[in-house]
Each structure stands twice: as C-alpha cells, then as structure tokens.
Design a protein around this motif. Structure first.
Motif: not given
Lengths: 115, 109
Positions: B35, B87, B99-101
């Motif tokens: 994203y 993301l 989700w990653g940061a």
C-alpha cells in the motif's frame, strides 16, 4: 460514490469521556475493520466484522467495542477514553465474498487526541 | 510471534529506481500486499502477490519469494509525487492483515 466515510475528521476528547467514531461504506462490502495507526508502528487491528451481525477482536481490542447492525455501518466506541488511545483511526472494508485480491479499502481516518 | 520488517526510511533521486524490501514471519500466508500512504492520508492499494515471482503494474513492480519470506516493491522513473510511505502487509492464516511499520520514501530533485 463516496466509498468509505468516517466522522469526525478529528476530535479532542477529555479522558474518561465516551466517544463513538462513525464509519459508513457504500460498496456493499461484507467485511469491515477498525485500525489504529501510531508513529513508528504498523497499522494495528482493533476489531473486525466479516459480515453483518458478527464481530471479532483484533490485536488491540481492549477499551474499544464495535457493532455491525447492517452492512454499511461499523461504529467504534471508546467507553472511557484514556490518553494512550490518542491515535489516528482508520476504518476499512473488503469484499471477502468476491473474487480477486480482496484488498482493503480505507476511509480518510479520524485523528483522536485524548487529554 | 508475527513480524513484518521493512526499512524505516529511504531516499532516492527523481527519475531513478528504488527497491523497498519487506521480510515477514507470520502464522500462515494468504498473500502479500503493498500500500502507498501519503502523509495525512489513508493507505491506498498498490499491489498483491500470492505466488512467487514478479508482478508488474506500470512503474511499480512487486516481487515475492514465499520460501524466503521476502518481498520487494520496485519503483521506476521516480516522480516527486512518489514521496510517501509504503506499507507491506501479509494476510495470515486467519485471513487478517499483519502490517509492517512502513517505509518512508523521500524523493530528491
């Protein structure tokens, strides 16, 4: 077609107050989600609903509740706000029943500050 | 536990190519998403990979290796409007996104 709308856009709230964040989608998606996004952390799932009438807990559900009375609306309630709930809240939806990627579509977010 | 790792920040030059990496360890795998999120805005869907290999979509491509728990997003012909956070998210065995940061990409002229 609006997609997903959230209200309010931003809010400053006194600790201990009750607050409901509103989320409405017009895409007839069966699944809806509430996330919070904090600096340096990934989106964290608070609650979700795979279909109207059902809800589930995500990674960080404590202090929050949701309801899913119909397909379009998915309000998030903070029963007694605390400063650690200061965050940006995103509502999202996806069409789990359809084919394709089932990607999530996001609302514009609500920026909440609890003092 | 479940974990998604991506670099915190990257800098690139307008017109160049940049690769943003993502490694993951999750309970199950049902696809990987990228994203884009501009500052102060909502995330918007860029790409999806569920099988190994490269998916190309205009200036953006995404690669997946399930055996290595690795993906990258490749952005070509960088434009100033590509300045954003990217993301990485993995759909796990419960069909939820982890989700990653995010990676903040700074484009310089």
């Amino acid at each position: 077609i609006a997609g997903i709308t959230q209200a309010p856009t931003s809010q400053i709230l006194a600790a201990g107050r009750r607050m409901t964040l509103r989320c409405t989608q017009d895409m007839r998606h069966n699944a809806m989600y509430w996330y919070r996004q904090d600096l340096g952390l990934g989106l964290r799932l608070i609650h979700y609903s795979n279909t109207a009438g059902t809800t589930g807990k995500g990674e960080v559900p404590d202090g929050y509740s949701v309801s899913r009375a119909n397909t379009d609306d998915f309000p998030l309630t903070l029963a007694s706000a605390v400063p650690s709930q200061t965050s940006v809240y995103f509502c999202a939806s996806s069409d789990l029943a359809g084919g394709g990627y089932n990607e999530q579509f996001f609302g514009p977010g609500t920026r909440l500050t609890v003092l | 536990g479940q974990n998604i790792d991506q670099p915190t920040e990257m800098t690139a030059t307008e017109g160049a190519i940049v690769q943003i990496n993502c490694t993951y360890q999750t309970s199950g795998f049902n696809g990987l998403f990228w994203y884009q999120q501009h500052a102060g805005e909502a995330p918007t869907f860029l790409s999806y990979n569920v099988l190994d290999g490269l998916e190309e979509k205009g200036r953006f491509s995404s690669f997946l290796s399930r055996s290595k728990g690795y993906s990258y997003l490749l952005l070509k012909e960088l434009q100033m409007k590509d300045s954003a956070s990217y993301l990485c998210a993995v759909r796990d065995s419960d069909y939820q996104l982890i989700w990653g940061a995010g990676t903040k990409l700074i484009i310089k002229p």
